[in-house]
Design an enzyme around this catalytic site. Sequence first.
Site, mmCIF file in Angstrom:
data_model
loop_
_atom_site.group_PDB
_atom_site.id
_atom_site.type_symbol
_atom_site.label_atom_id
_atom_site.label_comp_id
_atom_site.label_asym_id
_atom_site.label_seq_id
_atom_site.Cartn_x
_atom_site.Cartn_y
_atom_site.Cartn_z
ATOM 1 N N ARG A 28 94.383 97.832 10.761
ATOM 2 C CA ARG A 28 93.182 98.196 10.001
ATOM 3 C C ARG A 28 93.476 98.710 8.593
ATOM 4 N NH1 ARG A 28 92.163 99.695 15.234
ATOM 5 N NH2 ARG A 28 93.218 101.641 14.805
ATOM 6 N N GLY B 235 96.891 101.645 22.909
ATOM 7 C CA GLY B 235 97.277 100.897 24.117
ATOM 8 C C GLY B 235 96.966 101.567 25.434
ATOM 9 N N ASP C 99 85.802 106.142 28.465
ATOM 10 C CA ASP C 99 86.459 105.540 27.300
ATOM 11 C C ASP C 99 85.942 106.175 26.008
ATOM 12 O OD1 ASP C 99 88.114 103.906 25.754
ATOM 13 O OD2 ASP C 99 86.704 102.234 25.717
ATOM 14 N N HIS D 128 89.230 86.679 24.418
ATOM 15 C CA HIS D 128 88.421 85.458 24.547
ATOM 16 C C HIS D 128 86.986 85.734 24.971
ATOM 17 C CE1 HIS D 128 91.620 82.576 23.698
ATOM 18 N NE2 HIS D 128 92.431 83.352 24.391
HETATM 19 CA CA CA Z 1 89.858 102.782 24.609
#
Ligand code: CA
Length: 702
Positions: A132, A192, A316, A622
């Site tokens: 980024r 990650g 998350d 994808h």
């Molecule tokens: Ca995450």
Amino acid sequence: MKYSRFSTALVAAAAAWTMAAASGVDDAMMANDADGSNWATYGRTFSNWHFSPLAGINEGNINRLGLAWSLELPGITNGATVPLAVDGVLYFTVGQSMVHAVDAVSGRLLWKHDPEVTRVAGHKLRYTWGPRGLAVWKDKVYVGTTDGRLIALDARSGREVWSRMTVTPEDSLTLTGPPRVFGGLVVIGNAGSEWGAVRGYVTAYDAETGEQRWRFYTVPGNPADGFEDEAMEMAARTWTGEWWKLGGGGTVWHAITYDPKYHRVYIGTGNGAPWNRKIRSPGGGDNLFLCSIIALDADTGRYLWHYQTVPGETWDYNSSMDITLATIDVAGEPREVILHAPKNGFFYVLDRATGKLLSAEKSGKATWAERIDVETGRPVEVAGVRYEESPALIWPGGIGSHNWHPMSFNPGTGLVFIPTMEIAGLYDDKGVDRKRFAMVRGDLNTGLVEFTGDAPPDAGRSALLAWDPAAQRQVWRVDTPGLWNGGTLSTAGGLVFQGQSDGMLNAYAAANGQRLWSFDAKMGITGAPITYEADGRQYLSVVVGWGAAGPAFFGSLSAQHGWQARVHPHRVLTFVLDGNDSLPATPPPLVAQPVDDPALKIDPAQAAQGESLYARRCNACHGLAAVAGGFAPDLRASPVGLASESFRAVVQGGALELAGMPRFDEFSDEEVEALRMYLRRRARESLAAMRAEARAGDNSDH
Ligand code: CA
């Protein structure tokens, strides 16, 4: 723009001089908020405002803003990035950490550096959407790569000066965030937490030599190994079970802000690994330092304080979004604060000296918490949000109400301009074996039921929000197309610039959100524009490109815009008053056309096996349910999947590895064929649905 021969020679001489002198980026330049001539670090200066004091381009003359030049970036499939501009040279990194230096006035490419990521990354090629941003210090440019290298380049030639591996080749850590530089140190985190058992950390290196100076871990390791510092000992008391076997997560994948006043670094941490706390820390607990802002001593990396936005993170949620330094009025007194709009839908104002919460209000739709208690600093959660009774539909979902796309702060008006999103997450762990769960390297490890469905075009929406952090209220709001919303730039010219999913670069009046100017970039924009001076004039540059998590993952919600990274070229565009260049011919938006082999018999059980494999290994690039959002090719439309041999050659054999398609050599022949059957099923289903829709459209015409 037309130059006489004489002025062209002058420009060339000036460019040569500035190239020779490209050694000006230091603490003084990055601490100088008042001088708008350069954009020397990710957020322009240490304050991280993404604001420019330049007012040459303003509300009064914005209608004269035109294209000065465009530069096509062949073979690039990710443009979710913010450039830098120093002494008339534009630096940016796109695709697989390809670093470019371009003369800002002429658009001439000065040099390009290719760290050959696709050749060396191996399995790590699976875990990224690209970098980024980058950093500049003195005569060097710094970039992180997917495979984990921090590389210093000579700013004049692009030649590599040093390279350090910041992770281990076996783990699933990768670099996507811009490095940050101050006081001769370059600091980098990693990403990650979804892709394996990882433990987040940040590392500081000597900017000159690449020698490691300090490292700070964000979550505790195995207590039996001893703790690195007292902070880890404290953090470990907020975890239960055997979290270290799962890594814990908490990666610092984006936000790092240096505060010159206190000589501190503020880092923003990510979600837990896996997302589901019931697995990660079965006895509960806050799980420090997930989803937190942590203040560290800049010289030593020693822990100073933290503020956790989401104790016991399980959705998350991240605090990896902008950490912005500002002075605003709080209860009638000017206070030095941190402004922060993390994923969770609240806007936070923290005391910069102590990390104490001053205020927090909802700036987006947030159903996980009623409010944040300012006394305790903790959220008041809504009952049932921890999916005790799975499934639970919660706003925002894991992509957040605001993600990494820069917000900007105008110190003159005190307003923040935030690219916001509104989309729910469905959290369901019914049937997941929590006791036997293990992080599998390369899987999308959430601890939830796999995501197999598509996201329809209306599953989410977005808006550009002007927010008053002192009053904690919305000032204005403009709905923007789609879900994924580009970063913002605001200026002393009374303007807010934003590139959007439909490919429009817009300028709004900062006072009321009225759209004053637009340019059709003919490709979705996900990065943020910058502005700077070159040759005595104000320029504005943006990397045009469709990239990062939203376009990659969100199926039809992202595909609706019709961008395909291998069809629509990524470009850098630069604007100036009275610029009169125009874009080269560009293909119009396209809808992927699935291909089917009607003679092929699809075994339902085999296709179901492939569906699960796809949901764990393939959808991050994808797209959900094999509907590509435009970052990677749509596999329903790819002829590669029509024959077993060609499909195996790509998936197992890595035939397209150099083009960016990672190899999955651990898949058995049976698994590859199951995956192929699933894709064939999805192609057939999609074609049938498209034909039915076309018929319905024909009928309604009569
Ligand atoms: Ca995450």
